[in-house]
Design a protein around this motif. Structure first.
Motif, PDB file in Angstrom:
ATOM      1  N   ILE A   1       0.926  -1.510  -0.309  1.00 18.79           N
ATOM      2  CA  ILE A   1       0.026   0.431  -0.528  1.00 18.79           C
ATOM      3  C   ILE A   1       0.558   0.687   0.118  1.00 18.79           C
ATOM      4  N   ALA A   2       0.257   2.367   0.090  1.00 21.91           N
ATOM      5  CA  ALA A   2       1.277   3.495  -0.270  1.00 21.91           C
ATOM      6  C   ALA A   2       1.134   3.794   1.258  1.00 21.91           C
ATOM      7  N   LEU A   3       1.911   4.455   0.726  1.00 26.15           N
ATOM      8  CA  LEU A   3       3.139   5.088   2.878  1.00 26.15           C
ATOM      9  C   LEU A   3       2.646   6.176   2.949  1.00 26.15           C
ATOM     10  N   PRO A   4       2.950   7.189   3.877  1.00 25.98           N
ATOM     11  CA  PRO A   4       2.829   8.287   4.039  1.00 25.98           C
ATOM     12  C   PRO A   4       4.008   9.387   3.999  1.00 25.98           C
ATOM     13  N   LEU A   5       3.648  10.324   3.271  1.00 29.70           N
ATOM     14  CA  LEU A   5       4.904  11.188   3.002  1.00 29.70           C
ATOM     15  C   LEU A   5       4.994  12.515   3.405  1.00 29.70           C
ATOM     16  N   GLU A   6       5.218  13.055   4.461  1.00 30.24           N
ATOM     17  CA  GLU A   6       5.832  14.083   5.400  1.00 30.24           C
ATOM     18  C   GLU A   6       6.422  15.390   4.586  1.00 30.24           C
ATOM     19  N   TRP A   7       6.096  16.320   5.096  1.00 33.50           N
ATOM     20  CA  TRP A   7       6.473  17.418   4.112  1.00 33.50           C
ATOM     21  C   TRP A   7       7.122  18.017   5.736  1.00 33.50           C
ATOM     22  N   SER A   8       8.393  18.842   6.211  1.00 36.67           N
ATOM     23  CA  SER A   8       8.525  19.789   6.783  1.00 36.67           C
ATOM     24  C   SER A   8       8.225  20.393   6.821  1.00 36.67           C
ATOM     25  N   PRO A   9       8.193  21.613   7.915  1.00 38.88           N
ATOM     26  CA  PRO A   9       7.357  22.426   8.884  1.00 38.88           C
ATOM     27  C   PRO A   9       7.410  23.339   6.961  1.00 38.88           C
ATOM     28  N   ASP A  10       8.709  24.077   7.155  1.00 43.05           N
ATOM     29  CA  ASP A  10       9.184  24.820   5.960  1.00 43.05           C
ATOM     30  C   ASP A  10       8.862  24.710   4.498  1.00 43.05           C
ATOM     31  N   GLY A  11       9.066  23.076   4.324  1.00 47.97           N
ATOM     32  CA  GLY A  11       8.678  22.879   2.793  1.00 47.97           C
ATOM     33  C   GLY A  11       9.845  22.489   2.221  1.00 47.97           C
ATOM     34  N   THR A  12      10.968  22.424   3.134  1.00 52.09           N
ATOM     35  CA  THR A  12      12.179  22.201   1.683  1.00 52.09           C
ATOM     36  C   THR A  12      12.071  20.873   1.935  1.00 52.09           C
ATOM     37  N   ARG A  13      12.154  19.758   2.829  1.00 60.39           N
ATOM     38  CA  ARG A  13      12.534  18.686   3.241  1.00 60.39           C
ATOM     39  C   ARG A  13      11.126  17.647   2.521  1.00 60.39           C
ATOM     40  N   LEU A  14      11.257  16.168   2.838  1.00 62.84           N
ATOM     41  CA  LEU A  14      10.357  15.136   2.633  1.00 62.84           C
ATOM     42  C   LEU A  14      10.474  13.939   3.300  1.00 62.84           C
ATOM     43  N   ALA A  15      10.406  13.936   4.098  1.00 60.19           N
ATOM     44  CA  ALA A  15       9.913  12.678   5.077  1.00 60.19           C
ATOM     45  C   ALA A  15       9.823  11.096   4.377  1.00 60.19           C
ATOM     46  N   TYR A  16       9.874  10.134   4.338  1.00 62.81           N
ATOM     47  CA  TYR A  16       8.991   9.177   4.419  1.00 62.81           C
ATOM     48  C   TYR A  16       9.980   8.161   4.492  1.00 62.81           C
ATOM     49  N   ALA A  17       9.623   6.859   4.966  1.00 58.53           N
ATOM     50  CA  ALA A  17      10.022   5.738   5.150  1.00 58.53           C
ATOM     51  C   ALA A  17       9.582   4.304   4.217  1.00 58.53           C
ATOM     52  N   THR A  18      10.649   3.848   3.827  1.00 59.14           N
ATOM     53  CA  THR A  18      11.073   2.367   3.017  1.00 59.14           C
ATOM     54  C   THR A  18      10.233   1.564   3.808  1.00 59.14           C
ATOM     55  N   VAL A  19       9.868   0.017   3.153  1.00 60.19           N
ATOM     56  CA  VAL A  19       9.413  -1.609   3.412  1.00 60.19           C
ATOM     57  C   VAL A  19      10.607  -2.518   3.130  1.00 60.19           C
TER      58      VAL A  19
END
Length: 206
Positions: free
Chosen positions: A76-94
């Motif tokens: 399934i698709a996993l969450p993608l999380e923008w940093s508060p200032d919008g310059t970085r994207l965090a995500y987890a791999t499985v």
């Protein structure tokens, strides 16, 4: 002479912008040297194989240009999380490894920030963007962890299971689920004073 130079300048500018577009950049991004502008960018996952492979894409909503920044394997698709200032994207791999990555818009680079043998999942940003909160199981049981991005310092926040953390807007508290106990818990951002806030028999999730 002035007219001729102006005409040449316009041609050069047009060629520069066209090259930027074909390279996957917007005119604004080309001007400031970023892979994509901070504003008006959407991150999403698209399946290359819906059963086990997803690409992470950025979309400039003004030009409809997309830019691939990573991929992961999962059903399934996993969450993608923008940093508060919008310059970085965090995500987890499985798959093939279960780590947490951060993509930087400024440098167009991706870094594996956990690089662990454990299953690192569901990162969420602190309000100031200095830390990532996530859950992992280096000791066999899932617990909530906090990682400082400037030093890669890792702090375990829970002692008796925790998953799916969500941090309050002021960064003072963290809500999480304890799966085996089927309830929601709230604790201070440093892991202290954890307390149960739901008591029902169902499996509560934040």
């Amino acid at each position: 002479m002035f007219t001729h130079h102006r005409f040449v300048s316009v041609i050069v500018l047009f060629a520069f912008l066209a090259a930027a577009l074909f390279a996957g950049l917007t005119p604004l991004a080309a001007a400031v040297g970023r892979a994509l502008p901070r504003e008006g960018v959407v991150a999403f996952s698209t399946p290359t194989d819906p059963r086990n492979q997803w690409d992470i894409m950025l979309l400039d909503v003004r030009t409809r240009i997309t830019h691939a920044v990573g991929q992961y394997g999962w059903r399934i698709a996993l969450p993608l999380e923008w940093s508060p200032d919008g310059t970085r994207l965090a995500y987890a791999t499985v798959s093939p490894s279960s780590d947490i990555y951060v993509y930087d818009l400024e440098s167009d680079t991706t870094s594996n920030i956990t690089q662990s043998y454990a299953e690192d999942r569901y990162p969420t940003w602190s309000p100031d963007g200095s830390r990532l909160i996530f859950f992992s199981n280096p000791d066999g049981q899932y617990e909530i962890y906090s990682m400082a991005l400037d030093s890669a310092g890792l702090t375990r926040l829970t002692a008796n299971e925790g998953v799916l953390p969500a941090i309050s807007p002021d960064g003072a508290q963290i809500l999480f689920t304890a799966s085996s106990r089927r309830n929601l818990f709230l604790m201070n951002a440093d892991g202290s004073e954890a307390r149960r806030i739901t008591q029902g028999p169902r499996h509560d999730r934040n």
